[in-house]
Enzyme design. Structure first.
Site, mmCIF file in Angstrom:
data_model
loop_
_atom_site.group_PDB
_atom_site.id
_atom_site.type_symbol
_atom_site.label_atom_id
_atom_site.label_comp_id
_atom_site.label_asym_id
_atom_site.label_seq_id
_atom_site.Cartn_x
_atom_site.Cartn_y
_atom_site.Cartn_z
ATOM 1 N N ARG A 190 -4.218 1.243 1.721
ATOM 2 C CA ARG A 190 -3.409 0.042 1.452
ATOM 3 C C ARG A 190 -4.100 -0.722 0.337
ATOM 4 N NH1 ARG A 190 -0.426 -4.402 5.199
ATOM 5 N NH2 ARG A 190 0.915 -2.583 5.414
ATOM 6 N N HIS A 200 6.237 0.994 -0.174
ATOM 7 C CA HIS A 200 5.784 1.011 1.224
ATOM 8 C C HIS A 200 6.524 2.157 1.928
ATOM 9 C CE1 HIS A 200 3.840 -0.226 4.745
ATOM 10 N NE2 HIS A 200 4.371 -1.410 4.958
ATOM 11 N N GLN A 224 6.854 2.459 5.792
ATOM 12 C CA GLN A 224 7.821 1.487 6.306
ATOM 13 C C GLN A 224 9.241 2.016 6.124
ATOM 14 O OE1 GLN A 224 7.156 -1.681 7.806
ATOM 15 N NE2 GLN A 224 9.267 -1.312 8.358
ATOM 16 N N ASP A 248 12.796 -9.200 3.894
ATOM 17 C CA ASP A 248 11.328 -9.154 3.960
ATOM 18 C C ASP A 248 10.816 -10.504 3.467
ATOM 19 O OD1 ASP A 248 8.673 -8.309 4.128
ATOM 20 O OD2 ASP A 248 8.694 -7.339 2.161
ATOM 21 N N CYS A 252 10.762 -5.871 8.078
ATOM 22 C CA CYS A 252 9.589 -4.997 8.252
ATOM 23 C C CYS A 252 8.440 -5.712 8.954
ATOM 24 C CB CYS A 252 9.145 -4.439 6.906
ATOM 25 S SG CYS A 252 8.362 -5.674 5.874
ATOM 26 N N ARG A 267 7.110 2.567 13.476
ATOM 27 C CA ARG A 267 6.007 2.802 12.552
ATOM 28 C C ARG A 267 5.039 3.832 13.140
ATOM 29 N NH1 ARG A 267 4.526 -0.621 8.586
ATOM 30 N NH2 ARG A 267 3.168 1.162 8.197
HETATM 31 N N1 CP Z 1 5.224 -3.922 8.041
HETATM 32 C C1 CP Z 1 3.918 -3.776 7.799
HETATM 33 O O1 CP Z 1 3.454 -2.948 6.997
HETATM 34 O O2 CP Z 1 3.129 -4.596 8.541
HETATM 35 P P1 CP Z 1 1.560 -4.823 8.355
HETATM 36 O O3 CP Z 1 1.344 -5.550 7.067
HETATM 37 O O4 CP Z 1 1.163 -5.643 9.545
HETATM 38 O O5 CP Z 1 0.873 -3.487 8.334
HETATM 39 N N1 NVA Z 2 6.228 -7.314 0.996
HETATM 40 C C1 NVA Z 2 5.198 -7.554 1.972
HETATM 41 C C2 NVA Z 2 5.199 -6.488 3.015
HETATM 42 C C3 NVA Z 2 4.195 -6.664 4.112
HETATM 43 C C4 NVA Z 2 4.244 -5.565 5.107
HETATM 44 C C5 NVA Z 2 3.847 -7.622 1.273
HETATM 45 O O1 NVA Z 2 3.578 -6.800 0.397
HETATM 46 O O2 NVA Z 2 3.062 -8.512 1.620
#
Ligand code: CP
Ligand code: NVA
Length: 316
Positions: A113, A140, A143, A235, A275, A303
């Site tokens: 990540r 993502h 997701q 989101d 999400c 997930r």
């Molecule tokens: N939806 C999602 O990726 O959540 P987190 O940021 O908690 O991993």
């Molecule tokens: N768009 C959000 C998604 C978090 C899971 C971010 O990148 O923070």
């Protein structure tokens, strides 16, 4: 093993973005995720990855991605190793290439990540193990797989399902458009000027949609987008790394809030997705998030199942 057949076709492959996998490969992952969910509900132990260790290298906070990854690998008989990127020599200048080469000697897969999509792609280029994108600024894909799984559970199929995404054309939106186009859904993103998904990505999604019978539209009127939609998706308006823009985003994106009025406009069978993490009162109202037309909690659970499927398919 234990009645579940894992084909070899994806062994060793990375999942860096939705478009890294063909429509058939995505469907394979969705089918396996469904099977794994069923087996878990029967409390069946499936040691598909005994003795494997999966590294989780994170540069951003996470609840779902981190915990579903740690639980998922444990449930498959392996072990997860969470490493904040700041604790690695990467943070002191060791190259991505050397890190990928060395970690490939210890680990069986890595979930990353991070901010730049290019970092995930570079890991995948040099690693000899699968690299899984756990979110970047651009995409993502895990997701998106969970989203598709949730939509398919609800509507029985993905082909022809009408999805409206409301708000910021961000990483989650990009991957949703991609998976929708690759699986024959009709997707409309309603995003104000300045918050639209990347045009090159939209053009590529349209090419996919032409082959699957789906469609991809980007509009700026949220009401137009939700009419006749079966799924309303939103989101957060301020993604990780954009905190400085928070105030401006709150006011620019306010008309795109997923609220009761838009759900009504969509029709009686429409459902709401997000999400998570949610910011109640900003991009979604409490009534929608916690209401009986919310698929959000099932979507979050999924997930876990898609993550297990991706690992079971790719790790040798
Ligand atoms: N939806 C999602 O990726 O959540 P987190 O940021 O908690 O991993
Ligand atoms: N768009 C959000 C998604 C978090 C899971 C971010 O990148 O923070």
């Amino acid at each position: 093993m234990a009645g579940i057949g894992i084909p070899d076709t994806l062994k060793g492959r990375s999942f860096t973005r939705v478009s890294a996998w063909s429509p058939d490969e995505l469907r394979l992952a969705l089918d396996l995720a469904r099977e794994l969910k069923l087996e878990r509900s029967r409390r069946k132990e499936l040691r598909l990855l005994p003795g494997r260790t999966v590294g989780l290298i994170f540069r951003k906070a996470s609840t779902r991605t981190r915990i579903s990854s740690e639980v998922g690998i444990a449930e498959l008989g392996g072990m997860a190793l969470y490493v904040p990127a700041a604790d690695l020599q990467l943070a002191r200048g060791e190259s991505t290439r050397d890190t990928a080469l060395v970690l490939s000697r210890f680990l069986s897969a890595i979930v990353i990540r991070t901010f730049a999509q290019s970092e995930v792609e570079e890991f995948a280029e040099y690693a000899t193990i699968p690299i899984v994108n756990g979110l970047t600024d651009d995409s993502h894909p895990l997701q998106a797989l969970a989203d598709a799984m949730t939509i398919r559970e609800r509507f029985g199929d993905l082909t022809g399902v009408r999805v409206a995404y409301l708000g910021d054309g961000n990483n989650v939106c990009n991957s949703l458009l991609r998976i929708a186009a690759r699986t024959g859904m009709h997707v409309v993103a309603a995003c104000p000027q300045g918050y639209r998904p990347d045009q090159t990505l939209v053009a590529a999604c349209r090419e996919d949609a032409a082959a699957t019978g789906g469609s991809v539209e980007v509009v700026d009127d949220p009401r137009e987008a939700v009419r006749r939609a079966q799924v309303l998706y939103t989101d957060v308006w301020t993604s990780m790394g954009q905190e400085d823009e928070h105030e401006r985003r709150l006011s620019d994106l306010a008309p795109f809030r997923l609220d009761e009025e838009k759900l009504e406009l969509a029709g009686p069978d429409a459902v709401a997705m997000h999400c998570l993490p949610a910011h109640v009162g900003d991009e979604i109202t409490a009534g929608v998030l916690y209401g009986d037309r919310s698929l959000v909690w099932e979507q979050a659970e999924n997930r876990l199942h898609v993550y297990k499927a991706v690992l079971a398919l790719t790790v040798r």
